[in-house]
Write a protein that holds these residues in place. Structure first.
Motif, short mmCIF file in Angstrom:
data_model
loop_
_atom_site.label_atom_id
_atom_site.label_comp_id
_atom_site.label_asym_id
_atom_site.label_seq_id
_atom_site.Cartn_x
_atom_site.Cartn_y
_atom_site.Cartn_z
N ALA A 27 0.81 -1.22 0.00
CA ALA A 27 0.00 0.00 0.00
C ALA A 27 0.84 1.27 0.00
O ALA A 27 0.37 2.33 -0.41
CB ALA A 27 -0.94 0.00 1.21
N ASP A 28 2.09 1.17 0.46
CA ASP A 28 2.95 2.36 0.51
C ASP A 28 3.33 2.80 -0.91
O ASP A 28 3.52 1.96 -1.80
CB ASP A 28 4.23 2.07 1.29
CG ASP A 28 3.96 1.83 2.76
OD1 ASP A 28 2.88 2.23 3.23
OD2 ASP A 28 4.82 1.24 3.44
N PRO A 29 3.48 4.10 -1.13
CA PRO A 29 3.91 4.57 -2.45
C PRO A 29 5.30 4.04 -2.81
O PRO A 29 6.21 4.05 -1.97
CB PRO A 29 3.92 6.10 -2.30
CG PRO A 29 3.03 6.37 -1.13
CD PRO A 29 3.18 5.21 -0.21
N VAL A 30 5.44 3.57 -4.03
CA VAL A 30 6.73 3.09 -4.54
C VAL A 30 6.92 3.67 -5.93
O VAL A 30 6.04 3.56 -6.78
CB VAL A 30 6.79 1.55 -4.59
CG1 VAL A 30 8.13 1.09 -5.17
CG2 VAL A 30 6.57 0.94 -3.22
N VAL A 50 4.56 -12.96 -4.86
CA VAL A 50 4.16 -12.02 -5.90
C VAL A 50 3.87 -10.68 -5.23
O VAL A 50 3.30 -10.63 -4.13
CB VAL A 50 2.91 -12.52 -6.64
CG1 VAL A 50 2.53 -11.55 -7.77
CG2 VAL A 50 3.12 -13.93 -7.19
N LEU A 51 4.26 -9.60 -5.88
CA LEU A 51 4.04 -8.26 -5.33
C LEU A 51 2.99 -7.53 -6.15
O LEU A 51 3.05 -7.51 -7.38
CB LEU A 51 5.34 -7.46 -5.36
CG LEU A 51 6.56 -8.09 -4.68
CD1 LEU A 51 7.79 -7.22 -4.89
CD2 LEU A 51 6.30 -8.31 -3.20
N ARG A 52 2.03 -6.94 -5.45
CA ARG A 52 1.06 -6.05 -6.11
C ARG A 52 1.21 -4.67 -5.51
O ARG A 52 0.88 -4.45 -4.34
CB ARG A 52 -0.37 -6.56 -5.95
CG ARG A 52 -1.41 -5.59 -6.50
CD ARG A 52 -2.80 -6.16 -6.53
NE ARG A 52 -3.79 -5.10 -6.74
CZ ARG A 52 -4.94 -5.25 -7.34
NH1 ARG A 52 -5.30 -6.44 -7.80
NH2 ARG A 52 -5.78 -4.24 -7.49
N PHE A 53 1.73 -3.75 -6.31
CA PHE A 53 1.93 -2.36 -5.87
C PHE A 53 0.64 -1.58 -6.13
O PHE A 53 0.32 -1.27 -7.28
CB PHE A 53 3.10 -1.73 -6.63
CG PHE A 53 4.43 -2.39 -6.39
CD1 PHE A 53 5.24 -2.00 -5.33
CD2 PHE A 53 4.87 -3.41 -7.23
CE1 PHE A 53 6.47 -2.60 -5.11
CE2 PHE A 53 6.10 -4.02 -7.01
CZ PHE A 53 6.91 -3.63 -5.95
N ASN A 54 -0.08 -1.27 -5.08
CA ASN A 54 -1.35 -0.56 -5.23
C ASN A 54 -1.21 0.95 -5.25
O ASN A 54 -2.18 1.66 -5.52
CB ASN A 54 -2.31 -0.97 -4.12
CG ASN A 54 -2.76 -2.41 -4.25
OD1 ASN A 54 -2.92 -2.92 -5.36
ND2 ASN A 54 -2.96 -3.09 -3.13
N VAL A 68 1.92 -5.34 -10.97
CA VAL A 68 2.21 -6.67 -10.46
C VAL A 68 3.63 -7.05 -10.84
O VAL A 68 4.06 -6.84 -11.99
CB VAL A 68 1.22 -7.71 -11.02
CG1 VAL A 68 1.60 -9.13 -10.58
CG2 VAL A 68 -0.20 -7.38 -10.59
N ALA A 69 4.40 -7.59 -9.89
CA ALA A 69 5.79 -7.94 -10.14
C ALA A 69 6.15 -9.23 -9.40
O ALA A 69 5.41 -9.70 -8.54
CB ALA A 69 6.71 -6.80 -9.69
N ASN A 70 7.31 -9.77 -9.74
CA ASN A 70 7.84 -10.99 -9.12
C ASN A 70 6.89 -12.17 -9.32
O ASN A 70 6.78 -13.05 -8.47
CB ASN A 70 8.11 -10.77 -7.62
CG ASN A 70 9.11 -11.77 -7.06
OD1 ASN A 70 10.04 -12.19 -7.75
ND2 ASN A 70 8.94 -12.17 -5.81
N TYR A 321 -0.99 -3.90 -14.54
CA TYR A 321 0.21 -3.86 -15.39
C TYR A 321 1.24 -4.82 -14.81
O TYR A 321 1.62 -4.71 -13.64
CB TYR A 321 0.79 -2.45 -15.46
CG TYR A 321 2.08 -2.40 -16.25
CD1 TYR A 321 2.09 -2.61 -17.62
CD2 TYR A 321 3.30 -2.18 -15.61
CE1 TYR A 321 3.27 -2.59 -18.35
CE2 TYR A 321 4.49 -2.15 -16.32
CZ TYR A 321 4.46 -2.35 -17.69
OH TYR A 321 5.64 -2.34 -18.40
N LEU A 322 1.70 -5.76 -15.63
CA LEU A 322 2.68 -6.76 -15.20
C LEU A 322 4.08 -6.31 -15.62
O LEU A 322 4.30 -5.93 -16.78
CB LEU A 322 2.36 -8.11 -15.83
CG LEU A 322 3.35 -9.25 -15.53
CD1 LEU A 322 3.35 -9.61 -14.05
CD2 LEU A 322 3.02 -10.48 -16.38
N THR A 323 5.03 -6.40 -14.69
CA THR A 323 6.39 -5.97 -14.99
C THR A 323 7.39 -6.95 -14.40
O THR A 323 7.04 -7.82 -13.59
CB THR A 323 6.65 -4.56 -14.44
OG1 THR A 323 7.90 -4.07 -14.92
CG2 THR A 323 6.68 -4.55 -12.91
#
Length: 494
Positions: A27-30, A50-54, A68-70, A321-323
């Protein structure tokens, strides 16, 4: 064959991962510039989820969608993407080898026993839909609305790192999906509606591009972002040129690929992708690509590659978005490579039967070095295996060093490999050097771009005409004594 459910799209796979406690929401800004790379690599090196950056952001501005990453950051998740547990990958490799080169059928009972193979062949035929989730929204032609990472400090700009690039050769029809190529080629964003596609000369997309350029015609291209796991892994696999990744994805998925006609280019695209980019590559239009950090651990040189001019962007109503990030191993491609190593071994053995095991060390950028275990039976066999491997798949043409060992050597143990090289290899006799062979442009050690040498090291026991000396006998204890020693010490050495 599958032990996991079918994953028709990325979301189904993420739901599965979350159900196993293998996905976390951040949830933190990245920031998309460099900071997200640090988080991804830290998670991967810890064997994390798996990481989901919200709350992804770019220079303080919130991104328009989650990132979405890893996704394939552990071997277990790569296997899960194939619908398997990790211990089933080897058996699935045997199945794929049989699918590629089936033995003659002998009678009805034999035919029925091969139903899994026949079913897989049917699943390889894609299914055409009239509409799909990937086209729910027609978006403005503005790539800045997609949260594309700039992974490394020395990178030239935003880089799409998990694009599934869809192409077909000039002279083919849009419905001939067996002639399609899917490739994962990095794509540099250079404007709101322009990308640079970096495909190397040996890749299928580059071959299709040459066919359109010879005809003097623009080439239709589509890019699926956030495809389902089977499509992603099929596009990443080093399949033979005659095998369509779209068709092959049906075998991996356990269900037929679902396609839909693109809006503005004559191509069929994955119907369940998160985002689809459509456009054209015009003959002779290139732009300087890079520099970007790559899987070698270095920044690549700037080189001209084709420009794709976008004609449409479509996506789901609430897209993801997948990266991913590439760099010196371990990175996500090297983790995928570990599983592909196991998956490919039966196919390799079908072509070179004396190969009993093969290891592509991840630290050597996965394919730059191979250690091959063989069942040695005649003089010169190790050299024959080296030459066969270099010529088997395009990916092996970039393998700089092959070390061949006997069956009593563990090809995944550097201690065993070092002992075999120290005691079974003479540098003047057992090292084969070849010059002027194909090499990855990113290999700065090669003296010429695209051309380099190969080294084969025969670290096997020498037999017959290979030596004029009596060969030493390997020292071994009686297994009975070894078992007795283990029993005696079991309680003492706890």
């Amino acid at each position: 064959m599958r032990s996991l459910p079918v994953f028709p799209d990325l979301r189904a796979f993420l739901t599965h991962a979350e159900g196993r406690g293998d996905l976390v929401h951040i949830a933190d800004p990245v920031d998309l510039r460099h900071e997200m790379t640090a988080v991804q690599l830290a998670a991967l090196r810890a064997g994390g989820p798996v990481l989901r950056f919200n709350a992804a952001q770019h220079c303080g501005r919130p991104a328009a969608m989650p990132v979405v990453a890893n996704l394939f950051g552990t071997p277990d998740r790569v296997a899960a993407g194939l619908g398997l547990s990790l211990d089933q990958v080897s058996a699935f490799g045997e199945f794929l080898a049989a699918l590629r080169s089936p033995a003659p059928v002998e009678g009805m009972r034999d035919t029925l026993s091969r139903w899994p193979v026949l079913r897989a062949a049917l699943q390889s035929r894609p299914k055409l839909l009239r509409r799909g989730p990937a086209q729910e929204v027609s978006a403005p032609l503005d790539l800045s609305l997609i949260p594309v990472q700039t992974p490394w400090p020395g990178d030239a700009g935003p880089l799409i790192t998990w694009p599934v690039v869809v192409t077909r050769p000039q002279g083919s029809d849009a419905g001939q999906v067996a002639r399609y190529n899917l490739g994962v080629y990095r794509a540099q964003v250079i404007g709101p509606d322009r990308l640079i596609l970096r495909w190397l000369a040996h890749r299928g997309g580059a071959a299709h591009h040459r066919s359109w350029a010879r005809a003097g015609e623009p080439m239709p291209v589509a890019i699926a972002l956030g495809a389902d796991p089977a499509t992603l892994l099929s596009a990443a696999l080093p399949l033979p040129e005659t095998v369509s990744e779209l068709s092959f994805s049906g075998v991996l998925r356990g269900a037929r690929a679902e396609l839909v006609a693109a809006k503005t280019v004559p191509l069929l695209v994955p119907a369940n992708a998160e985002i689809v980019l459509e456009g054209w590559v015009h003959p002779g239009e290139t732009a300087p690509e890079g520099p970007f950090g790559d899987h070698t651990g270095y920044y690549n040189a700037v080189e001209p590659f084709p420009v794709m001019r976008l004609s449409a962007i479509t996506h789901r109503r609430d897209p993801l978005y997948l990266t991913t990030v590439t760099g010196r191993p371990p990175d996500e491609p090297s983790v995928i490579g570990e599983v592909f190593n196991t998956l490919a071994l039966p196919v390799i053995r079908a072509q070179i039967p004396e190969v009993t095991d093969l290891w592509l060390p991840p630290a050597a950028c996965s394919y730059r070095m191979a250690v091959v275990q063989i069942d040695k039976r005649y003089p010169g066999q190790a050299r024959r295996v080296m030459l066969a491997l270099w010529g088997m798949l395009a990916q092996f043409s970039y393998t700089k060093t092959i070390i061949v060992v006997d069956r009593d050597i563990d090809p995944r143990s550097w201690d065993d490999i070092a002992w075999a090289m120290a005691t079974r290899m003479d540098p003047a006799r057992d090292v084969m050097l070849i010059d002027g062979t194909p090499m990855d442009y990113l290999d700065f050690a090669s003296p010429r771009e695209g051309l380099a040498g190969k080294m084969g090291i025969d670290a096997t026991t020498k037999i017959g005409a290979e030596t004029t000396r009596d060969w030493g006998q390997v020292m071994e204890l009686d297994p009975v004594h070894a078992t007795r020693a283990e029993a005696l010490l079991r309680g003492v050495l706890r």
